[in-house]
Write a protein that holds these residues in place. Structure first.
Motif, PDB file in Angstrom:
ATOM      1  N   UNK A   1      45.555  -5.920   7.134  1.00  0.00           N
ATOM      2  CA  UNK A   1      45.267  -4.937   6.107  1.00  0.00           C
ATOM      3  C   UNK A   1      43.816  -4.919   5.706  1.00  0.00           C
ATOM      4  N   UNK A   2      43.307  -6.009   5.158  1.00  0.00           N
ATOM      5  CA  UNK A   2      41.934  -6.066   4.681  1.00  0.00           C
ATOM      6  C   UNK A   2      41.031  -6.514   5.814  1.00  0.00           C
TER       7      UNK A   2
ATOM      8  N   UNK B   1      28.908  -7.469  10.523  1.00  0.00           N
ATOM      9  CA  UNK B   1      27.891  -6.740   9.764  1.00  0.00           C
ATOM     10  C   UNK B   1      28.519  -6.100   8.524  1.00  0.00           C
ATOM     11  N   UNK B   2      29.758  -5.658   8.669  1.00  0.00           N
ATOM     12  CA  UNK B   2      30.452  -5.080   7.519  1.00  0.00           C
ATOM     13  C   UNK B   2      30.751  -6.146   6.475  1.00  0.00           C
ATOM     14  N   UNK B   3      31.118  -7.329   6.929  1.00  0.00           N
ATOM     15  CA  UNK B   3      31.366  -8.423   5.979  1.00  0.00           C
ATOM     16  C   UNK B   3      30.104  -8.759   5.195  1.00  0.00           C
ATOM     17  N   UNK B   4      28.973  -8.787   5.882  1.00  0.00           N
ATOM     18  CA  UNK B   4      27.707  -9.078   5.191  1.00  0.00           C
ATOM     19  C   UNK B   4      27.362  -7.957   4.223  1.00  0.00           C
TER      20      UNK B   4
ATOM     21  N   UNK C   1      39.740  -2.794  15.497  1.00  0.00           N
ATOM     22  CA  UNK C   1      38.749  -3.333  14.552  1.00  0.00           C
ATOM     23  C   UNK C   1      37.757  -2.245  14.158  1.00  0.00           C
ATOM     24  N   UNK C   2      37.251  -1.517  15.154  1.00  0.00           N
ATOM     25  CA  UNK C   2      36.269  -0.472  14.865  1.00  0.00           C
ATOM     26  C   UNK C   2      36.864   0.602  13.966  1.00  0.00           C
ATOM     27  N   UNK C   3      38.094   1.020  14.255  1.00  0.00           N
ATOM     28  CA  UNK C   3      38.737   2.025  13.411  1.00  0.00           C
ATOM     29  C   UNK C   3      38.830   1.540  11.972  1.00  0.00           C
TER      30      UNK C   3
ATOM     31  N   UNK D   1      37.075   1.732   6.417  1.00  0.00           N
ATOM     32  CA  UNK D   1      36.823   1.063   5.134  1.00  0.00           C
ATOM     33  C   UNK D   1      35.407   1.334   4.623  1.00  0.00           C
ATOM     34  N   UNK D   2      34.465   1.464   5.545  1.00  0.00           N
ATOM     35  CA  UNK D   2      33.062   1.633   5.148  1.00  0.00           C
ATOM     36  C   UNK D   2      32.709   3.080   4.867  1.00  0.00           C
ATOM     37  N   UNK D   3      33.634   4.007   5.129  1.00  0.00           N
ATOM     38  CA  UNK D   3      33.326   5.419   4.944  1.00  0.00           C
ATOM     39  C   UNK D   3      32.528   6.010   6.084  1.00  0.00           C
TER      40      UNK D   3
END
Length: 647
Positions: A23-24, A228-231, A286-288, A293-295
């Protein structure tokens, strides 16, 4: 290939790339598959030759002896020691490594297996360029739950490769060694991601890509994107030095790095597509998720992935639900429905053969895209999967109603009669078909059925122990109120004022704060010219809840008109007209009322103006013939156009 075994190294390239979501995207959702480097069978010589075999070496002697041994029998301690001794001299030997990998599986879990793994790990540590050996040893550590030791082996080998110069590096990656090295980097990226060390993952992968290694590998690019998204989501804020206000903030740097990772990933997908290579959409979950989530989902190469997915034969391995949702976010309802339909075409995607809800969702998606035919087809499948149930019958009847297939909708609903909700929906169908008389029959049947069901409920204890009917609350009260209101609407169309008053009063007896019902009853009484004081009380109470409601203001103005309080009526109707002004013209009935009020005050020019305006817009509630009769009795407007408007 020189050797073949039950599970080949090429299959292993996928083993760390299958991502499982919880999920997250910032949670630990990367789950490794069992390594392809730990086979259950034994190595088999493919062509009778080995580059290390020359007929005189210790390897040749050992190989000859092992080749004649029954593969089902475990090795003796002496044989194991002999293999380790030779392996230290020839760490590149796939045959010896595979022999030890098979032996590992034969050793029961416990201390002996752990010691065996540690010994192989030491050998691998001393030979970081023997990538196959490193992969097998690291995977053994992971089987024992020793992920740190596995990560250290992978890290040392990766560093060994990255520090080599270009020519030497290419020599290390000849043939199948490149595949082993790729597995190594994927495994290390996964382990570091699981440990939630995004900076280390990004540093490793960006250095790897800069040196021209695996820069188009879509799984490694997704690891970079994720980290990179986590950071970006949880990194430090502000500037490194607050005094250097001209420098980028940490957030700005993280955002730029994330966007670069997203762009790099998108370009790799597009390039692979241009080259005619398969995209394997199932490996893009993962990419989807991250881009959603990042818009940044608009930056996904959607057209490429959509064509790949819709042409794929195996939908069960694809992130179709997520892709469908992403299309919905982009307001591309048609594509969202097409992808969901693709998911339903594969029986492996929704394993239960009687699953009805996926078809219901598909119907909703087609409804949102305006495709009623596809929506009906999907809802019919939902009904087949779940027959004779309210959950499938009601939606199917509603879709048929939208198609104006009223007879078919009613036939479906008849399965549920005398269910009050089914009867109400059947009545609604007759209202849509402009059949108020038939609608009234079904509304009354629904009301009788609901009252009968209510009488079967145990009564509530009242004062002094007396039993009283159980009070309606929540959804039950809402359904009750709607039935009474719809009966009143039908009665109004049919001129049944007695029935209208009866059911509106019944409604208000249990739902006394219902403003629309108070206005409806008050206005009906005003039209009849009866109980005008009571009518005024009702409408004033409705206005206390909705002071700006121009329809309620018009009702009050009409009560005042019927009470011959024309000046007060004028004041109120002008306020109603002011509130009704907007993108659309005021209701023709309100304009007609305004004309009557101004006519009663002797303001004939203004009266004509409002009568004429009432005819400019169609309303089924306006009696056009009566308005035309009133206009005939009025003189034509004198003077300049619009004269009299200032009065």
């Amino acid at each position: 290939m020189l050797y073949r075994w039950k599970i080949g190294a090429a299959a292993g390239l996928l083993s760390c790339g299958l991502f499982l979501f919880s999920g997250d995207v910032t949670s630990d959702f990367l789950s490794p598959e069992k390594s392809a480097f730990l086979p259950s069978g034994s190595p088999v010589l493919a062509d009778g030759a080995d580059p290390l075999l020359d007929g005189e070496t210790k390897f040749a002697i050992l190989f000859s002896r092992l080749a004649g041994k029954d593969p089902r029998m475990p090795l003796s301690e002496k044989e194991r020691e002999e293999i380790f001794a030779v392996l230290e001299k020839t760490p590149e030997s796939v045959f010896l490594v595979m022999t030890l990998a098979v032996e590992f599986k034969k050793i029961p879990p416990g201390e002996k297996r752990a010691l065996f793994t540690e010994k192989l790990g030491k050998t691998a540590e001393n030979a970081p360029g023997a990538f196959y050996l490193v992969c097998v040893a690291a995977d053994m550590f992971q089987e024992l739950g020793k992920k740190e030791e596995a990560a250290n082996l992978f890290r040392k080998s990766a560093r060994f490769l990255l520090e080599k110069k270009n020519g030497a590096r290419e020599n290390l990656l000849k043939g199948e060694k490149r595949e082993y090295a790729l597995y190594l980097f994927r495994s290390l990226a996964r382990l570091l991601t699981e440990k939630k060390e995004p900076e280390k993952v990004c540093s490793l992968l960006e250095e790897t890509f800069e040196k021209g290694l695996f820069e188009e590998d879509l799984l490694l690019l997704q690891f970079l994107l994720l980290n990179r998204f986590r950071l970006l989501s949880s990194g430090e804020k502000g500037r490194e030095n607050p005094l250097f206000f001209w420098q980028e903030t940490r957030e700005e740097k993280a955002q730029k790095a994330f966007e670069q990772a997203a762009e790099r990933y998108g370009k790799a997908v597009e390039k692979r597509h241009r080259e005619g290579k398969s995209i394997l959409p199932g490996q893009h979950r993962v990419a989807f998720q991250v881009l959603s989530e990042s818009g940044k989902y608009k930056e996904m190469p959607f057209s490429i992935l959509l064509s790949e997915i819709l042409s794929s034969k195996d939908a069960s391995q694809l992130p179709l639900l997520l892709l469908s949702d992403l299309f919905a976010q982009k307001k591309e309802e048609s594509n969202s429905a097409r992808v969901w339909k693709k998911a339903l075409s594969d029986p492996g995607f929704f394993p239960s053969p009687d699953a009805w809800s996926p078809f219901f969702v598909l119907a909703v998606k087609f409804l949102q895209s305006g495709n009623l035919a596809e929506a009906a087809a999907a809802q019919e499948k939902a009904y087949i999967a779940l027959p004779h149930s309210r959950r499938s019958i009601f939606p199917l009847a509603r879709v048929y109603a939208l198609q104006r297939r009223f007879a078919l909708a009613q036939k479906v609903l008849e399965e549920l009669f005398p269910d009050p909700e089914a009867l109400v929906l059947a009545a609604d169908l007759h209202m849509l078909a402009d059949e108020p008389e038939r609608a009234l029959v079904f509304y009354l049947r629904a009301d009788a059925a609901a009252e009968k069901g209510r009488k079967t409920l145990p009564p509530s204890p009242g004062k002094n122990g007396a039993k009283t009917p159980r009070a309606r609350t929540g959804e039950v009260l809402s359904q009750f109120s709607r039935r009474q209101f719809q009966i009143a609407l039908c009665a109004e169309k049919l001129g049944r004022n007695d029935l209208l008053e009866k059911h509106l009063k019944k409604l208000l007896s249990e739902d006394p704060g219902n403003a629309p019902a108070m206005n409806f009853l008050g206005y009906s009484l005003a039209l009849q010219g009866k109980d005008l004081d009571f009518a005024e009380q009702l409408i004033v109470l409705a206005l206390a809840q909705e002071k700006e409601n121009y329809a309620y203001l018009d009702s009050l103005a009409w009560v005042k008109f019927r009470k011959k309080e024309y000046k007060k009526a004028k004041e109120i109707i002008l306020k109603a007209l002011e509130k009704a002004e907007g993108p659309e013209a005021p209701d023709p009935v309100i304009l007609d009322h305004a004309g009557d009020i101004f006519l009663a005050l002797g303001e004939k020019v203004r009266a004509r103006e409002y009568f004429e305006r009432s005819l400019a817009t169609y309303s089924p509630e306006l009696d056009v013939e009566k308005v035309l009769e009133k206009l005939k009795k009025l003189p034509e407007t004198a003077g300049k156009p619009g004269e009299g408007k200032k009065k």
